[in-house]
Design an enzyme around this catalytic site. Sequence first.
Site, PDB file in Angstrom:
ATOM      1  N   GLN B 205       0.858  -1.348  -0.196  1.00  0.00           N
ATOM      2  CA  GLN B 205       0.080   0.030  -0.201  1.00  0.00           C
ATOM      3  C   GLN B 205       0.958   1.223  -0.177  1.00  0.00           C
ATOM      4  OE1 GLN B 205      -2.685  -2.163   3.361  1.00  0.00           O
ATOM      5  NE2 GLN B 205      -3.280  -0.200   3.043  1.00  0.00           N
ATOM      6  N   PHE B 236      -5.919  -3.946   3.527  1.00  0.00           N
ATOM      7  CA  PHE B 236      -6.796  -3.638   4.896  1.00  0.00           C
ATOM      8  C   PHE B 236      -5.613  -3.145   5.753  1.00  0.00           C
ATOM      9  CE2 PHE B 236      -8.256  -7.768   2.840  1.00  0.00           C
ATOM     10  CZ  PHE B 236      -9.467  -7.148   2.379  1.00  0.00           C
ATOM     11  N   GLU B 240       0.551  -1.951   4.639  1.00  0.00           N
ATOM     12  CA  GLU B 240       1.086  -0.452   4.844  1.00  0.00           C
ATOM     13  C   GLU B 240       2.485  -0.291   5.112  1.00  0.00           C
ATOM     14  OE1 GLU B 240      -1.543   1.990   6.873  1.00  0.00           O
ATOM     15  OE2 GLU B 240      -0.169   3.851   7.118  1.00  0.00           O
ATOM     16  N   ARG B 318      -5.160   7.742  17.098  1.00  0.00           N
ATOM     17  CA  ARG B 318      -6.639   7.714  16.755  1.00  0.00           C
ATOM     18  C   ARG B 318      -7.691   6.918  17.502  1.00  0.00           C
ATOM     19  NH1 ARG B 318      -9.412   8.368  11.561  1.00  0.00           N
ATOM     20  NH2 ARG B 318      -7.405   9.316  10.655  1.00  0.00           N
ATOM     21  N   ARG B 350      -7.651  -1.305   8.944  1.00  0.00           N
ATOM     22  CA  ARG B 350      -8.933  -0.854   8.468  1.00  0.00           C
ATOM     23  C   ARG B 350      -9.430  -0.144   9.955  1.00  0.00           C
ATOM     24  NH1 ARG B 350     -13.043  -3.793   4.446  1.00  0.00           N
ATOM     25  NH2 ARG B 350     -13.861  -2.082   3.422  1.00  0.00           N
ATOM     26  N   PHE B 352      -7.729   1.698  12.122  1.00  0.00           N
ATOM     27  CA  PHE B 352      -6.489   2.161  12.514  1.00  0.00           C
ATOM     28  C   PHE B 352      -6.455   2.693  14.026  1.00  0.00           C
ATOM     29  CE2 PHE B 352      -2.775   5.163  12.123  1.00  0.00           C
ATOM     30  CZ  PHE B 352      -1.745   4.380  11.743  1.00  0.00           C
ATOM     31  N   ALA B 519      -5.779   5.431   5.752  1.00  0.00           N
ATOM     32  CA  ALA B 519      -6.802   6.323   6.277  1.00  0.00           C
ATOM     33  C   ALA B 519      -8.035   6.730   5.392  1.00  0.00           C
ATOM     34  CB  ALA B 519      -5.785   7.752   6.569  1.00  0.00           C
ATOM     35  N   GLU B 722     -12.650   2.965   5.773  1.00  0.00           N
ATOM     36  CA  GLU B 722     -12.750   2.338   7.048  1.00  0.00           C
ATOM     37  C   GLU B 722     -14.118   2.401   7.774  1.00  0.00           C
ATOM     38  OE1 GLU B 722      -9.272   4.917   7.406  1.00  0.00           O
ATOM     39  OE2 GLU B 722      -8.222   3.451   8.847  1.00  0.00           O
TER      40      GLU B 722
END
Lengths: 491, 780
Positions: B205, B236, B240, B318, B350, B352, B519, B722
């Site tokens: 990603q 997902f 990342e 988050r 997903r 986060f 995000a 998300e």
Amino acid sequence: MPANGNDTAAIRFLLDGDVHVVHDVSPTTTVLQYLRDHIRRCGTKEGCAEGDCGACTVVLAELVNDELRYRATNSCIQFLPTIDGKALLTVESLKALNGGRLHPVQQAMVECHGSQCGFCTPGFVMSLFALYQTIDNPDDDEISYAIAGNLCRCTGYRPILAAARRMYAVGRKNNAAWEQRLEKLLTAIRVTTEKRLAIPNGCYTAPSNIDELTARLAAAPESTILAGGTDVGLWVTKQHRDLPEIIYLGNVKELGRISQTDEYLEIGASVSLTDAFAALLEEYSDLEEIIRRFASPPICNSGTLCGNVANGSPIGDSMPALICLGASVVLRKGADVRILPMENLYLDYQRKDLAPGEFVAAVRVPRWREGQLFRSYKISKRFEQDICAVCMAISIDVVDGHVSTARVAYGGMAPVPKRADRCERALTGAAWNPSTVGKAIQALSRDFRPITDVRATDDYRLRVAGNLLRRFFVETDQPDQPATVWNYAAG
Amino acid sequence: MNDLTETRNTVGTAAPHESAHLHVSGEARYTDDIPVPDGTLHAAIGYSLRAHARIRRMVLSHVEAAPGVVAVLSAADIPGDNNHGPVVHDDPIFAAEFVEYVGQSLFAVLATTREAARRAARLASVEYVDLEPVLDIDTALAQQSFVLPTRTLARGEPAARIKSARHRLSGGLSIGGQDHFYLEGQVALAEPGEDATMVVHSSTQHISEVQRLVADSLCLPATDVLVQCRRMGGGFGGKETQAALIACIAALGAWKTGLPVKLTLDRDDDMHITGKRHPFQVSYEVGFDDAGRIQGARLTLASNCGRSVDLSDAINARAMLHVDNCYYLSDVEIVSHRCKTNTQSHTAFRGFGGPQGMLLIECVIDDIARYLDKDPLEVRRANFYGQDSRNVTPYGMTVEDNIIERIVGEVETTAGYRDRRKAIAEFNARNDILKRGIALTPVKFGIAFVATHLNQTGALIHVYNDGTVLLNHGGTEMGQGLHTKVAQVVAQELQVDLDRIRCTATDTSKVPNTSATAASSGSDLNGKAAQAAAVTIRDRLIAFAAQKYGVDPAAVIFHAGTVTIGSKARLSFAELVHEAYVGRVSLSATGYYRTPKIKYDPVTLTGRPFFYFAYGAAASEVVIDTLTGESRLLRVDILHDVGESLNPAIDLGQVEGGFIQGVGWLTSEELWWRDDGMLMSHAPSTYKIPTSYDWPDEFTVNLVHWGRNKEQTIYRSKAVGEPPLMLSMSVFHAIRDAIAATAGDQPVQLDAPATPERILAALEAVGIQSSSRAAARRTN
């Protein structure tokens, strides 16, 4: 054009409707490895290499009683030589079959937005293709079952279920000419004699009859016996084991039979789970849930009931029910045959009452008898395709309000599938009421000392083992009360 | 060609995924499908079998001597940084002195076949000196074992307000992690180029981070590492940062041998090696009034970050910024512990961190409702953010786009919530074994990277003189339909059919310095950047046409593949493009976008971290078995806000798929580590994501048709990746509701995931020994 399928030096199968001949491939090469690594046909994907995700699903067609039969299978754990004499259809085959255009199954998936990342999609397409070829107007559960072995992490499945309905509207089957060709070629490559594929330090043997099989086993008693390969396949893909001597049962004609007497059904060693279950369901409709949840269609199409029994896993789903029904195993070594009650086959964890060179040739299941109360339950984290935390089967006869006979067997509770002796004694002869159920539950804690593992704790297992007796009582005593979430949802 | 009356598949239409026809035919090419040159080597990772140990000696001679092995790589072979950590330099590519989890990479084998590499990787002989591992959050808290310092965000006087409140409650729950279970495992193919350059095909990603980490590990400048990704088989969040290790090893192998190297992880290895969604232990202390309105709250979020930092700072931030969900918390203290344990280093997934934070506040609300014997929906409503007052989040951002009342109201109606609640109560009164439950839960999710600088991207568009359009942008395609949406934007701006646009692989040589596609920001950012590039080209074409034909620029109109140039001419797009080419007009442009308005101080955790919020609500009904704890989802009604949808089919797919993925997280997907730190749920045989059977019989999903983003996003759409995952909280709370049916007004103590075992434990905790005992009594 090759000679017939009996040429023993090569593997022959149909690919996209043409004869495909393979020489010099290790017999433990999986169909998936062959497709992806050897002939760079990469449409079929590897998601897990253990038959649990379905990304690798392909369809095998063969002639059964002179009719074409299509079945989905997991190419990731199927050894290439086992498709000898069959027709292999992969996701790439479908456009070829449909004049270069998307096949109705594929078109429906596009129209319904059935793919997101697309990695699971070829597998879904092939499971749906098998359905399309096999059932004309499937109901919701037939559709759901058809894709029970396919995991999708993106869509939530709704558009794929929609595509399964849509595909019939997109286009009807219209491949008679192609099927005729398939039938003709399948007849031409049919394998009727023993096949041997020699490798540097061993041999893959596919006997065609019981005499060849016993002879081969006598000559090489340490051989790996391969039937469906749904377990043996993982020895190769996950454990990287060498299997120099393999004897494949799939072509042994005597072992592919289901026969019936007045007393029992006999299911041969190479009969697939799919076929075995169909026969068992006719006899015991109460097996429906356990069969529905046993495994995916690709696994049931490859795997065998005798393989499940011979493997003897403590968490195998078939044994508690079969033991409970009084099944026995037919063991064969050379010309010698012994018959054992199934529960006696299991001595301890992964230890069985089997001599070298002896194998499970068949399972005998007694016929249904009037008045028998029988249920089989499975508890797992997921409804479909999960390994049980606890599996329980119970069969009782109630005469004048009293339990005259009781057989109770559990999986997931001991190192082997096992009868609950003390529990059975607590039930036998007692009045069929909650108090007796309570005593039977008490007895279970003396029958079993389960373990804690990834599937459940020891405490949960024991508790649920008892509660399933309660469920059984309620189900038989108050048939109108919904007693499982699955029945409730279905109703 | 220029007779089109309508431009097909532009913005707002349900265009199929740009690769749908390739997905279904098996022709879509994933990283492992790329044809490799003869001589390509295959890699396999040898990893730690201990959770925490010092490596006394590692003998690799058997590995080296195994058939087919060409080379073995370990830490000493790395010319540059032995690191794949994205933020902090704490993730070695190969461990050298210590191992800190089962699955930590120690070395890699390069062999002529994948099978040979994997076999050889098992032959290492490693002598460990075992050290005490920390395997769970409780132990980590007790030992103060943290990857990062504890953070606190506070407003008002929570302690005093709790004390003075009419009612007080405290509680908490443990929330399990989640494996991404992308169907395509981690994979990378590295090909050495001329002059010591490197091309890496990575299923990632985040191509730019792979580029940087590969470059740093090989001591190469960024210019010399090219990273490409056409598509992933699912991400997902799991690709990342986690893709970098795989890419770094493949690139190291290629650098060392001069041959292409491919590393494809086996599923079990993938699950042992890579990080997952953070498990959390959350707890609360809350004071509230008779209406259930929260007066003061102290919320504690302790996460299991695993062995290294990875993205844990932002993830836990988050979680803190989403612990309010839709509820105004006037006086609140939010404490975040970032625990270090000897497990996989947990990572983006997903939501986060948001889902875990939100689940806590939803449980607080649920507990308050049970305590007050009220419908939880009533208590939710009592706490919703207001429109003009009670509308500032704990981090100081005013909620300007609040539509939660309306969404919840519509779901309440369409789901028939009130009638069904009555019907369920009647059912529960009649049935001893099965109990049903229902819950309606809301979602508010903040859109933007919390790290402000990541909110930027670029695009590159070439128009060829046959009128076709090549599109490239900084976002990656993992199935979410990003390339489709961005192409739709370009089709809209240039008024050409979607099939004239080809979106090409994400590529560090086309758009530099990209952020991760994460995000939920993919279409917000890249749609805008691509729009800017398309508008640049369109403006050049307009200026050219106006000048050539002598008309006012305003009279040059693009519509449906045709360009009307005042009353002078009517050309097809391709004809105009060709004329512009002959007229020496540049037909290539870049576009750039950065999200406006956002301003966030990561030290004080305050400001406006989000551009806007996405909203949704779901009502779910379940039935549970009080004998076994089994549960089944019966019906779901969802309404979700995507603003003005760029593509309703794709958005619907994100909502449905996100929801079911969340249901898996909260029900059947259980990560289970053995006492020695070995993950035992490391394959689909033992780790159970939902199957099609888990899709409920009754399911209604609607996108908010009156939605329009108040902010100037791309065509006023909203991000969708998300937020829908958290609609699944309705299922968890429906299960709690069914358990509560046996418990009167007691709060329900249920941990996640709600496996049969946990549900049975929760039933027993509220005093139900076995409801069949009651059934049995009745029959006596």
